[in-house]
Design an enzyme around this catalytic site. Structure first.
Site, PDB file in Angstrom:
ATOM      1  N   ASP A 105       0.833  -1.198   0.000  1.00  0.00           N
ATOM      2  CA  ASP A 105       0.000   0.000   0.000  1.00  0.00           C
ATOM      3  C   ASP A 105       0.876   1.260   0.000  1.00  0.00           C
ATOM      4  OD1 ASP A 105      -2.836   0.958   0.461  1.00  0.00           O
ATOM      5  OD2 ASP A 105      -1.880   1.905   2.193  1.00  0.00           O
ATOM      6  N   GLU A 136      14.201 -15.346   0.966  1.00  0.00           N
ATOM      7  CA  GLU A 136      14.487 -16.369   1.985  1.00  0.00           C
ATOM      8  C   GLU A 136      13.536 -17.547   1.830  1.00  0.00           C
ATOM      9  OE1 GLU A 136      13.952 -14.413   5.762  1.00  0.00           O
ATOM     10  OE2 GLU A 136      15.617 -13.037   5.399  1.00  0.00           O
TER      11      GLU A 136
END
Ligand code: GLC
Length: 557
Positions: free
Chosen positions: A218, A267
């Site tokens: 956002d 990751e």
């Protein structure tokens, strides 16, 4: 009919699987509080989403983007988050979240969640701690606090206006002021503070570990700010170019944050994806979409365009080139929770020099005279634009209810209005509640199948014609058009390129994908010649063997 030389191509092969799944995905936005209410408290919830997974599966989308579901006092529809690592008790629990993820994944659907990093809620424990702490404290440093101007400091530090209207600075009890680029209940975070950065890494890992496949970021262009003294005036801000040096928006340093997030996304296996909501100059969008940054960015150009062949063609060519520049795929959006629904925009008269969106707001503000809204043309064009969008290379973001051809709701009573833009801009902006009215699932019954306790925004009587059960039973419904289109798209998905095919009628746009999938759209009102090929799908029936006005056709070329 001649094939033009304008070939726009990206080499990537299509894939629904693996790390590239997002490149040409169809993502369906769910505004959870208005989707389905399973626990019957009048507000949609996560169990409601889980209960509708079969519907989503049958629709044929690839992924869901879930708007904020975090604890929130709903000062801005959930975009005021008071805890980033929990579920709003009004709409569920973490267990409900896990169950919803499991149901989506079992159906082969991925999940993207909204992250709101520019501001927290004023109910967030950090902001409460800041209020209870002294000036200059570590707690205040997580936000943007300043002494006021004027002799006694009772004037704001600058005359800035918030995006939602009204001042962007609010004074607290001890006299200091804090910055909120949106509502006062949404204090802006200070992204120079390492604790803020670390906390968001933690949040991204938290949801990634819970199985979330990607994130919608956002106000991605707002995090980095230059607040060095003297602060400019609003007039000075307005006059500054948005070239990477504007004090508030789209600063170059923001990309350091996203390069850091990319390490977190990587990751995980497959790496988590992200899409930026960045209202920036078009040529600055590729930086947000770069593979070393968020990887993808919303392109709102079609959403702001009038229904015209020239502007659609220009937008597509330009954005495919931008996507190539960034190494990302392009995105396409016609509707979302912030704008007037496209079936309504396309049914409104256009005025020279203004976009449909502006005309839409003006219409709604004036109370919505039905005489000005041509519902029939609106829906014909919306169906045509959707087929156009779904045949383009790249990913498409759909907004809940557009698959039903829903129109905007204009006549919401004042007592039900929720959007802060309505209250802070009274008389100027009608707000965004009109596209957030809960979905009609059945043509009769309490809140048309949304839930037993009624609906937090009243559904108008005409909503029942657009109900899922009614459209399900009608082979020509917009719902069945979306289903057929999405099934064909899955079958015909191909490399991210298109070739424009010239047509004798300037109101008709035709493009071909590398495998012979052709899309023709007639933006005019009169019937037009069909391009060569075997028809697979039409948004409106043919007229005397010709394409109807305001329609699209998919062909095997
Ligand atoms: C984004 C959201 C919008 C929200 C605003 C502030 O633009 O899409 O709904 O009001 O950010 O968070």
């Amino acid at each position: 009919m001649a094939v033009s030389t304008t070939e726009q191509s990206l080499a990537t092969a299509p894939s629904h699987q693996g790390a590239d799944w997002w490149r040409q995905a169809v993502v369906y936005q769910i505004y959870p509080r208005s989707f389905a209410d399973q626990d019957d408290n009048g507000i949609g919830d996560l169990r409601g989403v889980a209960s509708r997974v079969p519907y989503l599966k049958t629709l044929g989308i690839d992924a869901v983007w879930l708007s904020p579901f975090y604890p929130s006092k709903l000062a801005d529809g959930g975009y005021d988050v008071s805890d980033y690592r929990d579920v709003d008790p009004k709409i569920g629990t973490l267990q409900d979240f896990d169950d919803m993820v499991a149901a989506l994944h079992e159906a082969g659907l991925r999940l993207i969640v909204d992250i709101v990093p520019n501001h927290t809620s004023d109910q967030h424990e950090w902001f409460q701690e800041a209020l209870a702490s002294d000036r200059g404290s570590a707690a205040r440093d997580r936000y943007v606090f300043r002494d006021g101007s004027g002799q006694d400091g009772n004037e704001p530090p600058a005359d800035w206006e918030s995006i939602f209207g009204g001042p962007a600075w609010t004074q607290i009890a001890d006299g200091q002021w804090y910055l909120h680029n949106f509502a006062p209940e949404q204090p802006d975070l200070n992204w120079e503070n390492e604790e803020v950065r670390e906390d968001f890494r933690k949040t991204l890992r938290f949801w990634s570990e819970r199985g979330v496949d990607g994130f919608r970021i956002d106000v991605a262009h707002g995090l980095a700010k230059d607040l060095s003294d003297p602060l400019p005036s609003q007039a000075q801000l307005d006059a500054m170019p948005h070239d990477g040096n504007h004090p508030l928006w789209d600063r170059d340093e923001v990309h350091e944050i996203y390069a850091d997030w990319r390490k977190v996304f990587d990751e995980f296996d497959p790496p988590r994806t992200a899409v930026a909501e960045a209202w920036v100059e078009s040529d600055r969008r590729p930086q947000y979409a770069s593979p070393s940054g968020l990887g993808q960015a919303f392109n709102f150009d079609l959403l702001s365009a009038t229904f015209e062949a020239d502007s659609f063609r220009q937008i597509v060519s330009f954005n495919l080139a931008l996507a190539e520049e960034s190494g990302s795929s392009s995105t396409w959006v016609l509707s979302n929770h912030d704008v007037v629904r496209h079936a309504t925009r396309y049914g409104l008269p256009t005025r020279a020099g203004s976009t449909n969106k502006e005309v839409g707001n003006e219409w709604l503000l004036s109370g919505g005279p039905e005489s000005q809204l041509d519902r029939e043309t609106g829906i014909l064009r919306a169906r045509a634009a959707t087929l156009f969008e779904l045949a383009l290379p790249g990913s498409a973001y759909l907004f809940q209810g557009e698959e039903l051809g829903l129109h905007e709701v204009a006549d919401i009573p004042e007592s039900e209005r929720q959007d802060p833009t309505y209250f802070r801009n009274r008389g100027v902006d009608i707000g965004r509640d009109g596209c957030r009215v809960p979905l009609p699932w059945s043509s009769s019954g309490t809140s048309l199948g949304f839930g037993e306790a009624g609906s937090h925004l009243s559904q108008p009587a005409w909503f029942s014609q657009y109900a899922v059960d009614a459209e399900d039973a009608d082979p020509e419904s917009t719902l069945n058009l979306y289903r057929r289109a999405l099934a064909l798209r899955r079958e015909w998905l191909t490399a991210e390129s298109l070739t424009w095919v010239e047509h004798t009628d300037p109101d008709v746009l035709v493009f071909r994908r590398p495998n012979g999938w052709v899309c023709a759209t007639n933006f005019g009102n009169s019937p037009a010649e069909l391009p060569e090929g075997e028809i697979m799908l039409t948004s409106s029936p043919l007229e005397d063997g010709k394409m109807a006005g305001n329609s699209s056709v998919w062909l095997r070329g």
